[in-house]
Every structure is written in structure tokens, then in C-alpha cells.
Design a protein around this motif. Structure first.
Motif, short mmCIF file in Angstrom:
data_model
loop_
_atom_site.label_atom_id
_atom_site.label_comp_id
_atom_site.label_asym_id
_atom_site.label_seq_id
_atom_site.Cartn_x
_atom_site.Cartn_y
_atom_site.Cartn_z
N ILE A 1 1.28 1.46 -15.87
CA ILE A 1 0.01 1.30 -15.19
C ILE A 1 0.20 1.47 -13.68
CG2 ILE A 1 -0.97 -0.18 -16.98
CD1 ILE A 1 -0.43 -2.57 -15.24
N ILE A 2 -0.89 1.73 -13.01
CA ILE A 2 -0.89 1.84 -11.56
C ILE A 2 -2.12 1.11 -11.04
CG2 ILE A 2 -2.08 4.06 -11.64
CD1 ILE A 2 -0.57 4.87 -9.14
N VAL A 3 -1.91 0.20 -10.10
CA VAL A 3 -3.00 -0.59 -9.55
C VAL A 3 -3.58 0.14 -8.35
CG1 VAL A 3 -3.64 -2.81 -8.55
CG2 VAL A 3 -1.87 -2.69 -10.30
N LEU A 4 -4.87 0.40 -8.39
CA LEU A 4 -5.55 1.11 -7.31
C LEU A 4 -6.41 0.15 -6.50
CD1 LEU A 4 -6.75 4.23 -9.35
CD2 LEU A 4 -4.58 3.89 -8.15
N ASN A 5 -6.50 0.41 -5.20
CA ASN A 5 -7.40 -0.41 -4.40
C ASN A 5 -8.70 0.35 -4.14
OD1 ASN A 5 -6.98 1.25 -2.10
ND2 ASN A 5 -5.27 0.00 -1.42
N GLU A 6 -9.58 -0.26 -3.37
CA GLU A 6 -10.91 0.32 -3.18
C GLU A 6 -10.95 1.42 -2.13
OE1 GLU A 6 -9.93 -3.16 -1.03
OE2 GLU A 6 -10.48 -3.18 -3.13
N GLU A 7 -9.84 1.70 -1.49
CA GLU A 7 -9.79 2.76 -0.48
C GLU A 7 -9.55 4.11 -1.17
OE1 GLU A 7 -6.91 1.66 2.46
OE2 GLU A 7 -7.75 -0.34 2.60
N ILE A 8 -10.64 4.75 -1.58
CA ILE A 8 -10.56 6.01 -2.34
C ILE A 8 -11.12 7.12 -1.48
CG2 ILE A 8 -11.41 7.21 -4.39
CD1 ILE A 8 -11.50 4.44 -5.74
N GLU A 9 -10.46 8.27 -1.55
CA GLU A 9 -10.87 9.43 -0.78
C GLU A 9 -10.87 10.66 -1.69
OE1 GLU A 9 -8.08 11.88 2.04
OE2 GLU A 9 -8.82 10.10 3.09
N ARG A 10 -11.99 11.37 -1.72
CA ARG A 10 -12.05 12.60 -2.52
C ARG A 10 -11.13 13.66 -1.92
NH1 ARG A 10 -15.87 12.04 -6.26
NH2 ARG A 10 -17.58 10.64 -5.73
N ARG A 11 -10.50 14.43 -2.78
CA ARG A 11 -9.64 15.53 -2.33
C ARG A 11 -10.12 16.81 -3.00
NH1 ARG A 11 -4.53 13.83 -0.03
NH2 ARG A 11 -4.99 11.78 0.79
N ARG B 1 0.84 -1.20 0.00
CA ARG B 1 0.00 0.00 0.00
C ARG B 1 0.87 1.25 0.00
NH1 ARG B 1 -5.60 -1.16 1.98
NH2 ARG B 1 -5.61 -3.40 2.06
N ILE B 2 0.66 2.05 -1.01
CA ILE B 2 1.32 3.34 -1.15
C ILE B 2 0.20 4.34 -1.41
CG2 ILE B 2 2.95 4.69 -2.51
CD1 ILE B 2 4.25 2.00 -3.30
N MET B 3 0.26 5.52 -0.79
CA MET B 3 -0.78 6.52 -1.01
C MET B 3 -0.44 7.33 -2.25
SD MET B 3 -3.63 7.92 -0.41
CE MET B 3 -4.25 7.48 1.19
N TYR B 4 -1.38 7.41 -3.16
CA TYR B 4 -1.25 8.21 -4.36
C TYR B 4 -2.30 9.31 -4.33
CZ TYR B 4 1.36 4.24 -6.21
OH TYR B 4 2.28 3.24 -6.40
N VAL B 5 -1.92 10.51 -4.76
CA VAL B 5 -2.86 11.61 -4.88
C VAL B 5 -2.73 12.17 -6.29
CG1 VAL B 5 -3.52 13.90 -4.06
CG2 VAL B 5 -2.70 12.18 -2.43
N GLY B 6 -3.85 12.35 -6.94
CA GLY B 6 -3.84 12.87 -8.30
C GLY B 6 -5.23 13.19 -8.79
N ARG B 7 -5.33 13.30 -10.09
CA ARG B 7 -6.59 13.70 -10.73
C ARG B 7 -6.91 12.69 -11.83
NH1 ARG B 7 -8.83 18.31 -10.05
NH2 ARG B 7 -6.95 19.27 -9.25
N LEU B 8 -8.20 12.41 -12.00
CA LEU B 8 -8.65 11.55 -13.08
C LEU B 8 -8.77 12.39 -14.34
CD1 LEU B 8 -9.55 8.64 -13.69
CD2 LEU B 8 -11.89 9.37 -13.24
N VAL B 9 -8.09 11.97 -15.40
CA VAL B 9 -8.15 12.70 -16.67
C VAL B 9 -8.56 11.74 -17.78
CG1 VAL B 9 -6.50 14.48 -16.00
CG2 VAL B 9 -5.68 12.43 -17.11
N TYR B 10 -9.14 12.30 -18.82
CA TYR B 10 -9.61 11.52 -19.97
C TYR B 10 -8.71 11.81 -21.15
CZ TYR B 10 -12.69 10.05 -23.79
OH TYR B 10 -13.22 9.47 -24.91
#
Length: 139
Positions: A128-138, A44-53
Motif C-alpha cells: 500500500i501507499i499512503v497519499l496525502n491531500e496535496e494532489i497535482e494533475r500531471r 513526505r515523498i513525492m510520487y508520480v504515477g497514474r490511477l488504474v482500475y
């Protein structure tokens, strides 16, 4: 290097390899969403970013604050969504994340290879980056 640090490095490497579980699949066509099957959530590593299309590939990217991008691989059951002209994902147990949303999540490194047949720009140079279900809005 001590035996303890070598052991920790080997454990992290094995954990990253194990992330692939049953592999990665894609779902949807606009946006195309990558989903992992069997990721155990470690390391587990904490990543912070933005979803882009990315309109060229019709894929979503995770954009780090530094500007670099990776192709997010979402938890099993995640589905593509379109709301109010924005593309995104619906993550089980969390809800919708749409392009432009800033969020933090835990995850790991490489989960294996992306499915064949994806547009080339679907997986940026960062991989690629694998994300888990622990998501938090920023904000």
C-alpha cells in the motif's frame, strides 16, 4: 553510520509507523477505495504515477512510471466515483481523479494493514501507499 543518520532513520521509521493513526477502512464496492484515518502527512515523498482500475478486485491502484503498482490509501473523506464509464475517487479539497489520470502527490510508506475481506488483488505485491491531500494533475 553517524548518530545523526541513525536518528534520521529512526524518525522516518517511527513516522511511517505513525501513519496508521486510527487505521485504514474501505468504502464503496466498485471501485473499492481505501481511506486512512489520522495520517499526519509525514514523511513526505513525492510520487508520480497514474490511477488504474483492477477489474478483478474492483479496486484502484497507483501505477508508478516504472509499472509497479501499490494500493493507494486516500485521505479521510475520499469517496469512490464513476464518471463517463471511468472509475475513480473524489478527494476533498481537490475533486475527481479518474482511472487513467496521471498525477503527483506526497505521502508516506506503509500505514498498516488493509482491512480484512478485500479481494486478494486489491493490494498488489508492492503493498500500500499512503497519499496525502496535496494532489497535482500531471500531463
Amino acid at each position: 553510520m553517524t548518530i545523526r543518520s541513525v536518528t534520521a532513520a529512526v524518525a522516518l521509521a517511527l513516522g511511517a509507523v505513525a501513519c496508521g493513526g486510527e487505521g485504514i477502512t474501505s468504502t464503496g464496492d466498485d471501485p473499492i477505495v481505501l481511506v486512512h484515518h489520522g495520517y499526519d502527512g509525514e514523511p513526505r515523498i513525492m510520487y508520480v504515477g497514474r490511477l488504474v482500475y483492477d477489474s478483478a478486485s474492483r479496486c484502484l491502484h497507483f501505477a508508478f512510471e516504472s509499472g509497479s503498482r501499490r494500493a493507494p490509501v486516500w485521505p479521510r473523506g475520499t469517496e469512490p466515483v464513476r464518471r463517463g464509464g471511468r472509475r475513480g475517487v473524489n478527494v476533498p479539497g481537490f475533486g475527481d481523479l479518474l482511472e487513467g489520470d496521471r498525477f503527483g502527490t506526497g505521502g508516506g510508506g506503509d500505514a498498516g494493514r488493509a482491512p480484512k475481506g478485500l479481494p486478494a488483488s486489491c493490494v498488489p505485491k508492492g503493498g500500500i501507499i499512503v497519499l496525502n491531500e496535496e494532489i497535482e494533475r500531471r500531463k
